[in-house]
Scaffold this motif. Structure first.
Motif, PDB file in Angstrom:
ATOM      1  N   PHE A 284       0.811  -1.216   0.000  1.00 21.62           N
ATOM      2  CA  PHE A 284       0.000   0.000   0.000  1.00 21.62           C
ATOM      3  C   PHE A 284       0.848   1.272   0.000  1.00 21.62           C
ATOM      4  O   PHE A 284       0.342   2.351  -0.329  1.00 21.62           O
ATOM      5  N   ASN A 285       2.099   1.135   0.377  1.00 18.30           N
ATOM      6  CA  ASN A 285       2.913   2.347   0.519  1.00 18.30           C
ATOM      7  C   ASN A 285       4.169   2.336  -0.351  1.00 18.30           C
ATOM      8  O   ASN A 285       5.155   3.000  -0.050  1.00 18.30           O
ATOM      9  N   VAL A 286       4.119   1.567  -1.436  1.00 16.81           N
ATOM     10  CA  VAL A 286       5.261   1.484  -2.338  1.00 16.81           C
ATOM     11  C   VAL A 286       4.801   1.676  -3.779  1.00 16.81           C
ATOM     12  O   VAL A 286       3.900   0.974  -4.249  1.00 16.81           O
ATOM     13  N   ILE A 287       5.416   2.640  -4.460  1.00 16.29           N
ATOM     14  CA  ILE A 287       5.163   2.816  -5.890  1.00 16.29           C
ATOM     15  C   ILE A 287       6.008   1.783  -6.641  1.00 16.29           C
ATOM     16  O   ILE A 287       7.228   1.718  -6.446  1.00 16.29           O
ATOM     17  N   PRO A 288       5.403   0.938  -7.473  1.00 19.98           N
ATOM     18  CA  PRO A 288       6.168  -0.129  -8.134  1.00 19.98           C
ATOM     19  C   PRO A 288       7.009   0.406  -9.291  1.00 19.98           C
ATOM     20  O   PRO A 288       6.803   1.530  -9.772  1.00 19.98           O
ATOM     21  N   ASP A 289       7.936  -0.420  -9.737  1.00 18.73           N
ATOM     22  CA  ASP A 289       8.769  -0.064 -10.886  1.00 18.73           C
ATOM     23  C   ASP A 289       8.004  -0.178 -12.205  1.00 18.73           C
ATOM     24  O   ASP A 289       8.309   0.536 -13.161  1.00 18.73           O
ATOM     25  N   SER A 290       7.034  -1.089 -12.255  1.00 21.16           N
ATOM     26  CA  SER A 290       6.327  -1.306 -13.522  1.00 21.16           C
ATOM     27  C   SER A 290       4.905  -1.805 -13.281  1.00 21.16           C
ATOM     28  O   SER A 290       4.578  -2.299 -12.193  1.00 21.16           O
ATOM     29  N   VAL A 291       4.099  -1.667 -14.316  1.00 22.91           N
ATOM     30  CA  VAL A 291       2.725  -2.157 -14.319  1.00 22.91           C
ATOM     31  C   VAL A 291       2.504  -2.913 -15.623  1.00 22.91           C
ATOM     32  O   VAL A 291       2.982  -2.490 -16.683  1.00 22.91           O
ATOM     33  N   THR A 292       1.777  -4.016 -15.537  1.00 21.46           N
ATOM     34  CA  THR A 292       1.432  -4.785 -16.729  1.00 21.46           C
ATOM     35  C   THR A 292      -0.071  -4.693 -16.972  1.00 21.46           C
ATOM     36  O   THR A 292      -0.866  -4.919 -16.052  1.00 21.46           O
ATOM     37  N   ILE A 293      -0.435  -4.334 -18.193  1.00 20.25           N
ATOM     38  CA  ILE A 293      -1.844  -4.343 -18.565  1.00 20.25           C
ATOM     39  C   ILE A 293      -2.017  -5.264 -19.773  1.00 20.25           C
ATOM     40  O   ILE A 293      -1.051  -5.564 -20.487  1.00 20.25           O
ATOM     41  N   GLY A 294      -3.230  -5.728 -19.978  1.00 19.49           N
ATOM     42  CA  GLY A 294      -3.492  -6.588 -21.130  1.00 19.49           C
ATOM     43  C   GLY A 294      -4.963  -6.605 -21.468  1.00 19.49           C
ATOM     44  O   GLY A 294      -5.813  -6.237 -20.648  1.00 19.49           O
ATOM     45  N   GLY A 295      -5.260  -7.009 -22.690  1.00 23.09           N
ATOM     46  CA  GLY A 295      -6.657  -7.045 -23.094  1.00 23.09           C
ATOM     47  C   GLY A 295      -6.848  -7.599 -24.490  1.00 23.09           C
ATOM     48  O   GLY A 295      -5.970  -8.270 -25.043  1.00 23.09           O
ATOM     49  N   THR A 296      -7.999  -7.300 -25.053  1.00 23.50           N
ATOM     50  CA  THR A 296      -8.362  -7.811 -26.370  1.00 23.50           C
ATOM     51  C   THR A 296      -8.903  -6.683 -27.233  1.00 23.50           C
ATOM     52  O   THR A 296      -9.416  -5.683 -26.716  1.00 23.50           O
ATOM     53  N   PHE A 297      -8.774  -6.851 -28.552  1.00 27.45           N
ATOM     54  CA  PHE A 297      -9.373  -5.904 -29.493  1.00 27.45           C
ATOM     55  C   PHE A 297     -10.020  -6.689 -30.622  1.00 27.45           C
ATOM     56  O   PHE A 297      -9.545  -7.744 -31.015  1.00 27.45           O
ATOM     57  N   ARG A 298     -11.119  -6.141 -31.142  1.00 30.90           N
ATOM     58  CA  ARG A 298     -11.926  -6.882 -32.120  1.00 30.90           C
ATOM     59  C   ARG A 298     -12.516  -5.926 -33.154  1.00 30.90           C
ATOM     60  O   ARG A 298     -12.792  -4.763 -32.850  1.00 30.90           O
ATOM     61  N   ALA A 299     -12.707  -6.461 -34.366  1.00 32.14           N
ATOM     62  CA  ALA A 299     -13.277  -5.670 -35.452  1.00 32.14           C
ATOM     63  C   ALA A 299     -13.847  -6.605 -36.507  1.00 32.14           C
ATOM     64  O   ALA A 299     -13.574  -7.813 -36.489  1.00 32.14           O
ATOM     65  N   PHE A 300     -14.607  -6.031 -37.464  1.00 30.68           N
ATOM     66  CA  PHE A 300     -15.290  -6.841 -38.471  1.00 30.68           C
ATOM     67  C   PHE A 300     -14.700  -6.716 -39.869  1.00 30.68           C
ATOM     68  O   PHE A 300     -15.305  -7.164 -40.832  1.00 30.68           O
ATOM     69  N   SER A 301     -13.513  -6.118 -39.977  1.00 22.65           N
ATOM     70  CA  SER A 301     -12.828  -6.087 -41.262  1.00 22.65           C
ATOM     71  C   SER A 301     -11.326  -6.080 -41.018  1.00 22.65           C
ATOM     72  O   SER A 301     -10.860  -5.653 -39.949  1.00 22.65           O
ATOM     73  N   LYS A 302     -10.572  -6.558 -42.008  1.00 24.92           N
ATOM     74  CA  LYS A 302      -9.119  -6.578 -41.887  1.00 24.92           C
ATOM     75  C   LYS A 302      -8.567  -5.172 -41.715  1.00 24.92           C
ATOM     76  O   LYS A 302      -7.633  -4.939 -40.936  1.00 24.92           O
ATOM     77  N   GLU A 303      -9.133  -4.215 -42.459  1.00 19.18           N
ATOM     78  CA  GLU A 303      -8.644  -2.848 -42.412  1.00 19.18           C
ATOM     79  C   GLU A 303      -8.842  -2.249 -41.012  1.00 19.18           C
ATOM     80  O   GLU A 303      -7.925  -1.644 -40.443  1.00 19.18           O
ATOM     81  N   SER A 304     -10.035  -2.431 -40.467  1.00 18.18           N
ATOM     82  CA  SER A 304     -10.327  -1.900 -39.130  1.00 18.18           C
ATOM     83  C   SER A 304      -9.468  -2.579 -38.082  1.00 18.18           C
ATOM     84  O   SER A 304      -8.986  -1.935 -37.137  1.00 18.18           O
ATOM     85  N   PHE A 305      -9.264  -3.872 -38.240  1.00 15.94           N
ATOM     86  CA  PHE A 305      -8.469  -4.639 -37.289  1.00 15.94           C
ATOM     87  C   PHE A 305      -7.011  -4.147 -37.301  1.00 15.94           C
ATOM     88  O   PHE A 305      -6.415  -3.907 -36.240  1.00 15.94           O
ATOM     89  N   SER A 306      -6.443  -3.983 -38.479  1.00 14.91           N
ATOM     90  CA  SER A 306      -5.055  -3.527 -38.604  1.00 14.91           C
ATOM     91  C   SER A 306      -4.880  -2.117 -38.043  1.00 14.91           C
ATOM     92  O   SER A 306      -3.888  -1.817 -37.370  1.00 14.91           O
TER      93      SER A 306
END
Length: 449
Positions: A284-306
Motif C-alpha cells: 500500500f505504501n510502495v510505488i512499483p517499478d512497472s505495471v502490466t496491462i493486457g486485453g483484447t481488441f476486435r473488429a469486423f474487417s481486416k482494415e479496421s483490425f489492422s
C-alpha cells in the motif's frame, strides 16, 4: 454399355466425354425437392432414436469427465478414433498434433467437410453432478464435448445412409480452438485439399432448443490480444516526486485506449478494445517499478483490425511517455494467433436455410446479429466457402443455462440429435444439390486409409 470398335471409336470417345460432363447433373437431379426434404426429416428421426441419443450422451459425458487443453487432446482423440473404427470409417491421425480426419462416402469428389472442436478450458468446474470434470483446473465450459458427440452422431447417420452420398464427407475433429491456431494448423496439414465447402456449429444458451440461428456475411469478429509493460521508477508512496509512477501512466493508457472506439472509430464500423488485466504493486505504501496491462481488441474487417492494432501500440507508448514512463507492447502472436473475421458464404447460407427449414420448419430458423465473439473456424472461412451457425439448447421450463466460459456452464443434451442430423443433412444435400468442381482421381482417399 457402349462398344467402341473401328470407325466408331472417335464417336464413342466423344459420347463418353459428354457423359462425364453430364454425370454431376445426372447424379444431382436424382432427388426432387420433396424427396430431399423427406431425406432431411429421416435424418432427424434417425438422430432421435433412443439408441443413438444414449450413444451420443455417453460420448459427450466421457469427454466431459476428462477435459484436455489445446494440442493435449490425446484421450479425446483416442476415443474419437475408437468410435470411427467401430463404425468402419477410415481416418487420418495425427493431424496437427491431436486432430483426427475421417472420411465417409465414395472416397471421390466432390468433398464437403464438417468440423467439431475438441479442447477444454483452464477452469475449475463449479457444477456438482455425476459426470463432473475429474481433472482439477480443467473443464469443458464451451460445449466442445457436445460438438464432438454431435459430429460422431452425424458420422453414424452418414455411414448408415452412405448410399445417398454422391461424394465424400470429411469429418474434421480439430484441436486447440480456445487457444487459437488449431484450425490454421489443420489447414496447413492439408485437411481442406479438394474440399469445396465446410460447415461448423456451436451450441447456444440464448437460442431455444429446436431452433438454429445464423446469417450470411460476417458473423463473428476478428480477434487479437495485447500485453503492455509500462515501466517507471519505484519509490516510497509518501515521496512520489522521487519516483516515476507507472500506475498513473497505466491508468491514463487505459482511459486513452477507450477513445480509440468512442472518438476515432466510425460508429457504423463496430470495434471493441477492452483492458481486462491490470497488475502492479504489492504494498500500500510502495510505488512499483512497472505495471502490466493486457486485453483484447476486435473488429469486423481486416482494415479496421489492422488500424486498431496500430493505434493500440501508438497510444500505449505515447501515453506512457507523457508520464515519463517507457512501454513495450506485445501482441502475443505465438500464444494467441489473431483470429480473422468469421464470414459465412452467401450461397451456403441459402443452402442452410433450405436444409434447416425442411428439418425444423422455417419459423425455427432465425437471423442473428453479428457478435464480437470470435472463432478460429474463421481460418476455414478464409480458405474456402464456409458456413457457421448456432444450435439452440435453451429450455424455458428448466434452470437458466449459464453462458460459455463460466464455471457453471452446462449442456442441454436434448440438442444432440438436432446437431447430428443437421450436420449429416447439410453435407449429404450439398453433395446431392451442388455440382462437383472436379472428377479428377487425385481426389481419392489415399490407399493407406
Amino acid at each position: 454399355m457402349l462398344s467402341c470398335r473401328g470407325q466408331n471409336m472417335g464417336f464413342c470417345k466423344w459420347v463418353s466425354f459428354i457423359f462425364l460432363l453430364l454425370l454431376p447433373t445426372l447424379c444431382n437431379s436424382s432427388l426432387n425437392s420433396k424427396e430431399l426434404a423427406e431425406l432431411t426429416v429421416n435424418f432427424l428421426n434417425s438422430a432421435k432414436k433412443q439408441e443413438l441419443v444414449e450413444w451420443m450422451v455417453d460420448v459427450r459425458r466421457r469427454i466431459h469427465e476428462n477435459p484436455e487443453l489445446g494440442f493435449e487432446e490425446f484421450e479425446t482423440s483416442k476415443l474419437i478414433r475408437t468410435k470411427l473404427e467401430d463404425m468402419g470409417i477410415p481416418y487420418k491421425y495425427p493431424v496437427a498434433v491431436t486432430g483426427v480426419v475421417g472420411f465417409v462416402g465414395t472416397g471421390r469428389p466432390p468433398f464437403v467437410a464438417l468440423r467439431a472442436d475438441m479442447d477444454a478450458l483452464s477452469m475449475q468446474e463449479g457444477v456438482e453432478w455425476e459426470h463432473k470434470s475429474k481433472i482439477p483446473g480443467k473443464m469443458h465450459a464451451c460445449g466442445h464435448d457436445s460438438h464432438v458427440a454431435m459430429l460422431l452422431g452425424a458420422a453414424k447417420i452418414l455411414q448408415e445412409h452412405r448410399e445417398n452420398l454422391q461424394g465424400t464427407v470429411v469429418l474434421i475433429f480439430q484441436p486447440a480452438e480456445e487457444i487459437g491456431g488449431g484450425a490454421q494448423k489443420m489447414i496447413e496439414a492439408g485437411v481442406l485439399e479438394n474440399v469445396e465447402a465446410i460447415f461448423g456449429l456451436h451450441s447456444s444458451t440464448t437460442v431455444p432448443i429446436g431452433v438454429v440461428a445464423s446469417r450470411p456475411g460476417p458473423i463473428l469478429a476478428g480477434c487479437g490480444f495485447f500485453k503492455a509493460v509500462i515501466s517507471g521508477k519505484g519509490g516510497h508512496a509518501a515521496i512520489p516526486q522521487q519516483a516515476i509512477d507507472p500506475i498513473v501512466a497505466a491508468s491514463n493508457v487505459v482511459v486513452s485506449l477507450q477513445h480509440l472506439v468512442s472518438r476515432e472509430a466510425d460508429p457504423l464500423d463496430s470495434k471493441v478494445v477492452t483492458v481486462a488485466k491490470f497488475e502492479g504493486g504489492g504494498a500500500f505504501n510502495v510505488i512499483p517499478d512497472s505495471v502490466t496491462i493486457g486485453g483484447t481488441f476486435r473488429a469486423f474487417s481486416k482494415e479496421s483490425f489492422s488500424q486498431l492494432k496500430q493505434r493500440i501500440k501508438e497510444v500505449i507508448v505515447a501515453q506512457a511517455a507523457v508520464q515519463r514512463c517507457s512501454a513495450t507492447v506485445d501482441f502475443l502472436l505465438k500464444e494467441f494467433p489473431f483470429d480473422p473475421v468469421t464470414v459465412n458464404n452467401k450461397e451456403l447460407h441459402e443452402h442452410f436455410l433450405s436444409v434447416a427449414s425442411d428439418m425444423l420448419g422455417s419459423h425455427n430458423v432465425r437471423d442473428i446479429q453479428p457478435s464480437m465473439g470470435s472463432e478460429d473456424f474463421a481460418f476455414f472461412t478464409e480458405a474456402i466457402p464456409a458456413y457457421y451457425f448456432f444450435l439452440g439448447m435453451k429450455n424455458e421450463s428448466r434452470v437458466l443455462l449459464e453462458r460459455g466460459h463460466s464455471p457453471f456452464f452446462t449442456i442441454n443434451e436434448d440438442m444432440l440429435p438436432y446437431g447430428a442430423a443437421l450436420h449429416a443433412s447439410l453435407a449429404t444435400r450439398y453433395l446431392l444439390e451442388f455440382h462437383p468442381s472436379s472428377l479428377s482421381p487425385k481426389g481419392k482417399i489415399n490407399d493407406e486409409l
